[in-house]
Design a protein around this motif. Sequence first.
Motif, PDB file in Angstrom:
ATOM      1  N   LEU A 166     -29.503   2.473  12.772  1.00  0.00           N
ATOM      2  CA  LEU A 166     -30.482   3.153  13.823  1.00  0.00           C
ATOM      3  C   LEU A 166     -29.760   3.737  14.743  1.00  0.00           C
ATOM      4  O   LEU A 166     -29.874   5.072  15.281  1.00  0.00           O
ATOM      5  N   TYR A 167     -28.583   3.231  15.241  1.00  0.00           N
ATOM      6  CA  TYR A 167     -27.623   3.884  16.288  1.00  0.00           C
ATOM      7  C   TYR A 167     -26.973   5.120  15.549  1.00  0.00           C
ATOM      8  O   TYR A 167     -26.829   6.210  16.326  1.00  0.00           O
ATOM      9  N   ASN A 168     -26.691   4.906  14.384  1.00  0.00           N
ATOM     10  CA  ASN A 168     -26.036   6.061  13.416  1.00  0.00           C
ATOM     11  C   ASN A 168     -26.968   7.329  13.448  1.00  0.00           C
ATOM     12  O   ASN A 168     -26.751   8.458  13.681  1.00  0.00           O
ATOM     13  N   LEU A 169     -28.043   7.119  13.058  1.00  0.00           N
ATOM     14  CA  LEU A 169     -29.091   8.077  12.994  1.00  0.00           C
ATOM     15  C   LEU A 169     -29.744   8.813  14.305  1.00  0.00           C
ATOM     16  O   LEU A 169     -29.582  10.062  14.112  1.00  0.00           O
ATOM     17  N   THR A 170     -29.776   7.941  15.170  1.00  0.00           N
ATOM     18  CA  THR A 170     -30.092   8.576  16.301  1.00  0.00           C
ATOM     19  C   THR A 170     -28.980   9.316  17.111  1.00  0.00           C
ATOM     20  O   THR A 170     -29.087  10.668  17.586  1.00  0.00           O
ATOM     21  N   CYS A 202     -21.021  13.459  15.451  1.00  0.00           N
ATOM     22  CA  CYS A 202     -21.125  11.918  15.951  1.00  0.00           C
ATOM     23  C   CYS A 202     -21.013  11.062  14.605  1.00  0.00           C
ATOM     24  O   CYS A 202     -21.011   9.853  15.096  1.00  0.00           O
ATOM     25  N   GLY A 203     -21.446  11.312  13.390  1.00  0.00           N
ATOM     26  CA  GLY A 203     -21.715  10.445  12.449  1.00  0.00           C
ATOM     27  C   GLY A 203     -20.562  10.326  11.456  1.00  0.00           C
ATOM     28  O   GLY A 203     -20.655   9.623  10.389  1.00  0.00           O
ATOM     29  N   SER A 204     -19.356  10.734  11.941  1.00  0.00           N
ATOM     30  CA  SER A 204     -18.326  10.768  10.963  1.00  0.00           C
ATOM     31  C   SER A 204     -17.262   9.543  11.147  1.00  0.00           C
ATOM     32  O   SER A 204     -17.562   8.894  11.946  1.00  0.00           O
ATOM     33  N   THR A 205     -16.526   9.391  10.039  1.00  0.00           N
ATOM     34  CA  THR A 205     -15.897   8.000   9.968  1.00  0.00           C
ATOM     35  C   THR A 205     -14.473   8.087  10.912  1.00  0.00           C
ATOM     36  O   THR A 205     -13.913   8.868  11.057  1.00  0.00           O
ATOM     37  N   PRO A 206     -14.464   6.700  11.610  1.00  0.00           N
ATOM     38  CA  PRO A 206     -13.161   6.669  12.581  1.00  0.00           C
ATOM     39  C   PRO A 206     -12.150   6.471  11.493  1.00  0.00           C
ATOM     40  O   PRO A 206     -12.129   6.055  10.505  1.00  0.00           O
ATOM     41  N   SER A 207     -10.944   7.077  12.191  1.00  0.00           N
ATOM     42  CA  SER A 207      -9.661   7.173  11.416  1.00  0.00           C
ATOM     43  C   SER A 207      -9.220   5.879  11.455  1.00  0.00           C
ATOM     44  O   SER A 207      -8.364   5.693  10.647  1.00  0.00           O
ATOM     45  N   VAL A 208      -9.384   4.705  12.264  1.00  0.00           N
ATOM     46  CA  VAL A 208      -8.839   3.507  12.313  1.00  0.00           C
ATOM     47  C   VAL A 208      -9.678   2.472  12.447  1.00  0.00           C
ATOM     48  O   VAL A 208     -10.661   2.737  13.319  1.00  0.00           O
ATOM     49  N   ALA A 209      -9.831   1.518  11.377  1.00  0.00           N
ATOM     50  CA  ALA A 209     -10.649   0.276  11.711  1.00  0.00           C
ATOM     51  C   ALA A 209     -10.109  -0.811  12.454  1.00  0.00           C
ATOM     52  O   ALA A 209      -9.016  -0.684  12.895  1.00  0.00           O
ATOM     53  N   THR A 210     -10.966  -1.889  12.625  1.00  0.00           N
ATOM     54  CA  THR A 210     -10.341  -2.593  13.905  1.00  0.00           C
ATOM     55  C   THR A 210      -9.307  -3.668  13.123  1.00  0.00           C
ATOM     56  O   THR A 210      -8.786  -4.239  13.952  1.00  0.00           O
ATOM     57  N   GLY A 211      -9.156  -3.460  11.821  1.00  0.00           N
ATOM     58  CA  GLY A 211      -8.044  -4.517  11.264  1.00  0.00           C
ATOM     59  C   GLY A 211      -8.816  -5.888  10.946  1.00  0.00           C
ATOM     60  O   GLY A 211      -8.057  -6.738  10.553  1.00  0.00           O
ATOM     61  N   PRO A 252     -27.536   0.650   4.355  1.00  0.00           N
ATOM     62  CA  PRO A 252     -28.387   0.988   3.335  1.00  0.00           C
ATOM     63  C   PRO A 252     -28.733   2.596   3.382  1.00  0.00           C
ATOM     64  O   PRO A 252     -29.934   2.940   4.275  1.00  0.00           O
ATOM     65  N   ARG A 253     -27.963   3.582   3.275  1.00  0.00           N
ATOM     66  CA  ARG A 253     -28.117   4.818   3.955  1.00  0.00           C
ATOM     67  C   ARG A 253     -27.947   5.846   2.691  1.00  0.00           C
ATOM     68  O   ARG A 253     -27.525   7.123   2.812  1.00  0.00           O
ATOM     69  N   GLY A 254     -27.846   5.365   1.221  1.00  0.00           N
ATOM     70  CA  GLY A 254     -27.736   6.181   0.289  1.00  0.00           C
ATOM     71  C   GLY A 254     -26.333   6.757   0.340  1.00  0.00           C
ATOM     72  O   GLY A 254     -25.311   5.942   0.461  1.00  0.00           O
ATOM     73  N   ASP A 255     -26.071   8.179   0.090  1.00  0.00           N
ATOM     74  CA  ASP A 255     -24.557   8.607  -0.286  1.00  0.00           C
ATOM     75  C   ASP A 255     -24.143   9.248   1.210  1.00  0.00           C
ATOM     76  O   ASP A 255     -23.136   9.674   1.120  1.00  0.00           O
ATOM     77  N   ARG A 256     -24.763   9.173   2.294  1.00  0.00           N
ATOM     78  CA  ARG A 256     -24.577   9.849   3.640  1.00  0.00           C
ATOM     79  C   ARG A 256     -23.517   9.013   4.113  1.00  0.00           C
ATOM     80  O   ARG A 256     -23.494   7.892   4.246  1.00  0.00           O
ATOM     81  N   ASP A 257     -22.300   9.859   4.603  1.00  0.00           N
ATOM     82  CA  ASP A 257     -21.279   9.189   5.163  1.00  0.00           C
ATOM     83  C   ASP A 257     -21.857   8.875   6.732  1.00  0.00           C
ATOM     84  O   ASP A 257     -22.615   9.453   7.208  1.00  0.00           O
ATOM     85  N   GLY A 258     -21.196   7.628   7.264  1.00  0.00           N
ATOM     86  CA  GLY A 258     -21.458   6.982   8.459  1.00  0.00           C
ATOM     87  C   GLY A 258     -20.374   6.870   9.075  1.00  0.00           C
ATOM     88  O   GLY A 258     -19.047   6.847   8.587  1.00  0.00           O
ATOM     89  N   PRO A 259     -20.483   6.001  10.345  1.00  0.00           N
ATOM     90  CA  PRO A 259     -19.230   5.691  10.884  1.00  0.00           C
ATOM     91  C   PRO A 259     -18.727   4.572  10.627  1.00  0.00           C
ATOM     92  O   PRO A 259     -18.129   3.669  11.221  1.00  0.00           O
ATOM     93  N   TYR A 260     -18.741   4.351   9.273  1.00  0.00           N
ATOM     94  CA  TYR A 260     -18.012   2.971   8.888  1.00  0.00           C
ATOM     95  C   TYR A 260     -16.927   3.026   7.998  1.00  0.00           C
ATOM     96  O   TYR A 260     -16.700   2.926   6.896  1.00  0.00           O
TER      97      TYR A 260
END
Length: 272
Positions: free
Chosen positions: A12-16, A243-252, A264-272
Amino acid sequence: MTPDTHVHRARLYNLTSLAFDRPGDELKEALVSGEFTEQLLESAAHFEDDELRDRAEAVAETAPTDPDDIDERYSDWATLFGFEEGGEIQQYQIEYAPGTLVTSTDTLADLSGFYKAFGLTLTEANRERADHLCLQLEFLSYLSLQTAYLELDGDDDGIDIVTNAQGDFLEDHLGRWIPRFAETVLDESDVAFYRTLAELVDRLVEIDAERFDVEPDVFDETPPSPLEGFTDTDEGDFRCGTCGSTPSVATGQQPEPSAQPQPPRGDRDGPY
């Protein structure tokens, strides 16, 4: 809460975030395919909150699906929010906050500190300030999914850290100005899509403030901006263009990819 709940919060945060960003091909594809409304309604239905569901349904009903209508949304966005058309509705926290330039600089520094604490690097491709609406929504999307990862991994210490961070972020930042932003959209815009979207975000933030047991001190009014024309160019922006793009570094702190829940977003890239 179950990991699924956090995944739906993340969605929901990603879609908005995507919908309030400058319209582009990613949003257009999601709207034309029906993926945007399908996933929005699915995630809202996961929560036992009639108001949230009603607001998600209102967004779905007003979301354009015809390519020409979607192109018209770009013009609407530019008129309402874009600098190129002199948009009157600001999408920055500082524009809704009282205070001096020093206070505003401290706010930007605190926001950047939140992002960096979770390993999110800022890209040079985008020059939005750290207090931009889409960045803050995307950040909470990221933390929501991190919570799901950590719960599956049984990392209680990590869960505490990410849970506290979400509460603090809502209390100190997003929760303080989203009600004023939503009021401004309702007062200044006659575009149903953005009006219903603002109401949805407002309710989502309100629910999460209750979820994390925080009471944001909402700004009383919209003061003149102390930072007109200011950009956080030293820090940049952790989005890769939108706004929906992938962060370049994860938290580890993430478990191995095989253990991670997939949004549950199909094939769309999100901030994951």
